[in-house]
Scaffold this motif. Sequence first.
Motif, PDB file in Angstrom:
ATOM      1  N   LEU A 195       0.827  -1.214   0.000  1.00 41.60           N
ATOM      2  CA  LEU A 195       0.000   0.000   0.000  1.00 41.60           C
ATOM      3  C   LEU A 195       0.860   1.262   0.000  1.00 41.60           C
ATOM      4  O   LEU A 195       0.530   2.248  -0.674  1.00 41.60           O
ATOM      5  N   VAL A 196       1.952   1.240   0.740  1.00 43.34           N
ATOM      6  CA  VAL A 196       2.859   2.392   0.743  1.00 43.34           C
ATOM      7  C   VAL A 196       3.449   2.597  -0.647  1.00 43.34           C
ATOM      8  O   VAL A 196       3.502   3.726  -1.157  1.00 43.34           O
ATOM      9  N   ALA A 233       2.178   1.595  -3.539  1.00 45.66           N
ATOM     10  CA  ALA A 233       1.110   2.043  -4.443  1.00 45.66           C
ATOM     11  C   ALA A 233       0.764   3.502  -4.179  1.00 45.66           C
ATOM     12  O   ALA A 233       0.541   4.277  -5.123  1.00 45.66           O
ATOM     13  N   GLY A 234       0.732   3.898  -2.906  1.00 44.72           N
ATOM     14  CA  GLY A 234       0.457   5.298  -2.576  1.00 44.72           C
ATOM     15  C   GLY A 234       1.518   6.229  -3.116  1.00 44.72           C
ATOM     16  O   GLY A 234       1.207   7.326  -3.613  1.00 44.72           O
ATOM     17  N   MET A 235       2.780   5.811  -3.036  1.00 49.81           N
ATOM     18  CA  MET A 235       3.861   6.636  -3.594  1.00 49.81           C
ATOM     19  C   MET A 235       3.714   6.773  -5.106  1.00 49.81           C
ATOM     20  O   MET A 235       3.949   7.847  -5.666  1.00 49.81           O
ATOM     21  N   VAL A 267       0.884   6.635  -6.809  1.00 44.10           N
ATOM     22  CA  VAL A 267      -0.261   7.524  -7.063  1.00 44.10           C
ATOM     23  C   VAL A 267       0.144   8.977  -6.832  1.00 44.10           C
ATOM     24  O   VAL A 267      -0.186   9.854  -7.641  1.00 44.10           O
ATOM     25  N   LEU A 268       0.847   9.242  -5.735  1.00 43.42           N
ATOM     26  CA  LEU A 268       1.304  10.607  -5.477  1.00 43.42           C
ATOM     27  C   LEU A 268       2.262  11.088  -6.562  1.00 43.42           C
ATOM     28  O   LEU A 268       2.218  12.245  -6.976  1.00 43.42           O
ATOM     29  N   PRO A 282       9.098   7.806  -7.080  1.00 40.70           N
ATOM     30  CA  PRO A 282       8.191   6.721  -6.667  1.00 40.70           C
ATOM     31  C   PRO A 282       8.539   5.370  -7.278  1.00 40.70           C
ATOM     32  O   PRO A 282       8.392   4.336  -6.620  1.00 40.70           O
ATOM     33  N   GLY A 319       9.473   2.335  -5.010  1.00 38.38           N
ATOM     34  CA  GLY A 319       8.692   1.094  -5.132  1.00 38.38           C
ATOM     35  C   GLY A 319       9.580  -0.104  -5.432  1.00 38.38           C
ATOM     36  O   GLY A 319       9.408  -1.182  -4.857  1.00 38.38           O
TER      37      GLY A 319
END
Length: 173
Positions: free
Chosen positions: A121-122, A124-126, A128-129, A139, A143
Amino acid sequence: MRAFKRWLDRSLTAQAVLICLLGTGITALFRRNEHPVVWVIQGVLYAAIAIAFVAVQRRKAGRAAGTDARGVAELNRKIRHREVPKDPDERASMRRLVTAHLGQMERGRRLLPFWLGAMGLVAAGMLVLGAATGSLIFPLVFGGGLIAFCCWALWMRRRSLDRCRYMRASLQS
């Protein structure tokens, strides 16, 4: 190099100095605009927190094995090298330490999918940001590093389980 690794394994002071230097260097890389004193203070803070965790873990392992911190370090070295001790007292200490390690890894097995999911999730969040801000390089590198770290952690866990199971079987015979 072997003597340096053994010295780091046995000495909390050496670990604290190394963590302090690494923390200061990493803080300096990411916070270039701050004063160097802030870098050092943060490096010392990181080292103090890490050494507190290591000291508590060593004390817990020492109580489980019935020996001091240096004895635990030596027993862990023998587990890594698959050396079965001949001395009955040392065998009993190693048996208790291996049982404690296996119990700790089995308890951690229940939380492993949640930790890996949180890491995903971290990452994926990076991503997206990064897509939202238009910068995907950091990112993607983050990742990739996170995926590599998770694979390394799973590989090391499997190796540790194999070593502890081998030692448990060797000590029982």
